[in-house]
Write an enzyme that holds these catalytic residues in place. Sequence first.
Site, short mmCIF file in Angstrom:
data_model
loop_
_atom_site.label_atom_id
_atom_site.label_comp_id
_atom_site.label_asym_id
_atom_site.label_seq_id
_atom_site.Cartn_x
_atom_site.Cartn_y
_atom_site.Cartn_z
N HIS A 267 84.51 34.10 38.74
CA HIS A 267 83.35 34.64 39.43
C HIS A 267 83.20 36.13 39.15
O HIS A 267 82.13 36.60 38.73
CB HIS A 267 83.50 34.40 40.94
CG HIS A 267 82.37 34.94 41.75
ND1 HIS A 267 81.33 34.15 42.19
CD2 HIS A 267 82.12 36.18 42.24
CE1 HIS A 267 80.48 34.89 42.88
NE2 HIS A 267 80.94 36.14 42.92
N GLU A 268 84.27 36.87 39.35
CA GLU A 268 84.19 38.33 39.15
C GLU A 268 84.00 38.68 37.68
O GLU A 268 83.38 39.69 37.36
CB GLU A 268 85.44 39.01 39.71
CG GLU A 268 85.68 38.79 41.20
CD GLU A 268 84.48 39.15 42.07
OE1 GLU A 268 83.68 40.03 41.66
OE2 GLU A 268 84.33 38.56 43.15
N HIS A 271 80.38 38.99 36.95
CA HIS A 271 79.84 40.32 37.28
C HIS A 271 80.18 41.31 36.17
O HIS A 271 79.36 42.12 35.74
CB HIS A 271 80.45 40.82 38.59
CG HIS A 271 79.92 40.15 39.82
ND1 HIS A 271 78.58 40.14 40.14
CD2 HIS A 271 80.56 39.49 40.82
CE1 HIS A 271 78.41 39.50 41.29
NE2 HIS A 271 79.59 39.09 41.71
N GLU A 297 74.64 38.04 41.14
CA GLU A 297 75.31 36.82 41.58
C GLU A 297 74.93 35.63 40.69
O GLU A 297 75.71 34.69 40.55
CB GLU A 297 74.98 36.52 43.03
CG GLU A 297 75.68 37.42 44.02
CD GLU A 297 77.20 37.33 43.93
OE1 GLU A 297 77.73 36.20 43.73
OE2 GLU A 297 77.86 38.37 44.06
#
Length: 509
Positions: A267-268, A271, A297
């Site tokens: 997930h990170e 980003h 997101e």
Amino acid sequence: MSVPHTALAELKAHLQTLTALSGAVGLLRWDQVTYMPPGGAEARSRQIATLTRLWQEHFTAPDMQRWLDVLVPYAETLPDDDDDAALIRYVAREYDRRRRLPTDFVAELSEHLSASRHVWGEARQTGDFAAVQPFLEKTLDLSRRMADYLGPYEHPMDPLIQQNDEGFDTATIRALFDDLRRGLIPLVRTIADAPRPNTTFLARTYDFDTQMTFLHDVLTDFGYDWQRGRHDLTAHPFAIRLSHGDVRITTRFTPDYLNAPLFPSMHESGHALYEQNVSPAYEGTPLARGAWSGMHESSSRLWENRVGRSRAFWMHYYPRFQQLFAEHLGNVSLDEFYAAINVVEPSLIRVTADEVTYNLHIMIRFELEVQLLEGTLRVADLPDAWNDMYEAYLGVRPPNHALGVLQDVHWYNATIGGRFQGYALGNIIGAQVFEAIQETHPDIEEQIAAGEFDTLRGWLTEHIYRHGRKYLPQDLIQRATGKPLSVEPLLRYLHTKFGELYGLSLPMP
């Protein structure tokens, strides 16, 4: 040099100074939640508040107005997609917002939130909501004051949403959430009646260092540049951009459950991939960042879910992962593993929620924020309201505050309101983006199954990442996908994936 070009050069030089200050604040905050000793908390709050005050003073300095008086008319003579025109428009909008906020207020807010976050870090370990309640009450007061400074508004949440998802407001978010809820509820109810896959093998201790080594290779394959980044441990995972050459990610570790650090890291990295692929031409300006919360997101949720939780991804990576953890997974087939990491069930923790129920977690938080800002809910009653809504929405009730109202850092290190909606927007946007990618590259799933991500990352870079904050989110979505934002792609994706996974015949929404 003509007057507009002189003013533009002076503005860009000033923005370089502001960017340096922002990077320094970011580094202090990153250290605060990774390696700073507890004894440094009080001084760190003062340090961050001092630099934040300086940033505010520099951004709202009289020269800014002088430059903008010259440059705003000049930008109107340039093409809409001109980089300088986009920069001037962005700075003008941000200046208008920032000059409404008194410098003393900005410093007070920064110092308070830094202290609040530290108290939350301790309270989360013990579940002691009473310890943070006075901090949260002040945060709510500061949030309302900020909304008033930034007004006028139709709803007190509107100016707070605008700071994180520019172009959206409370009414727009509620309409999207209503459409999404109508499509999700039948799906959740249908899956609830289906047999639940075995997940017992996930609830074992998977060695942290081994997982991190595996993740290092996965993130490298994704395209994360380790010469410009690093991967560390913290209580609440986040990614942070300190400069074009320094984009860091963090993760969490749950000793008795596989999903962390595995999926938080993916997930990170989503980003970070966004930030690392913004055009370097924007460095030193506000355009050199990803386009607000929901767009950001959409990247992180896409890499975590559309890639990291896909069957195609694990077709390539599961043999190695199974070998690394043969003791736990030696007798677990790919299909069993895939079903387990995608199990749909009500849960207490947002960051580990499945794709079907995840948005319900966001809707709960969004509604609580609305009530707090409207004054219909007191901070003292927030824990019970949280628990009641979890029981009503998901059929589960937190046994303690650590698993309830204290689980997310957001209300304890930022204003209340305007941030959580970005996570649901990310799912909605990400699904629409992936459909657009599939239209151009019908073989994208096969590429993922081969461990090849250049096409995926390349499309995202070309159509989204490289533009940074040049365009407003809804304009960027239209440019990238050719369509206005809709919940339909997300609902189609969820019905298809989980209908196949659970062997259900689900009508398309």
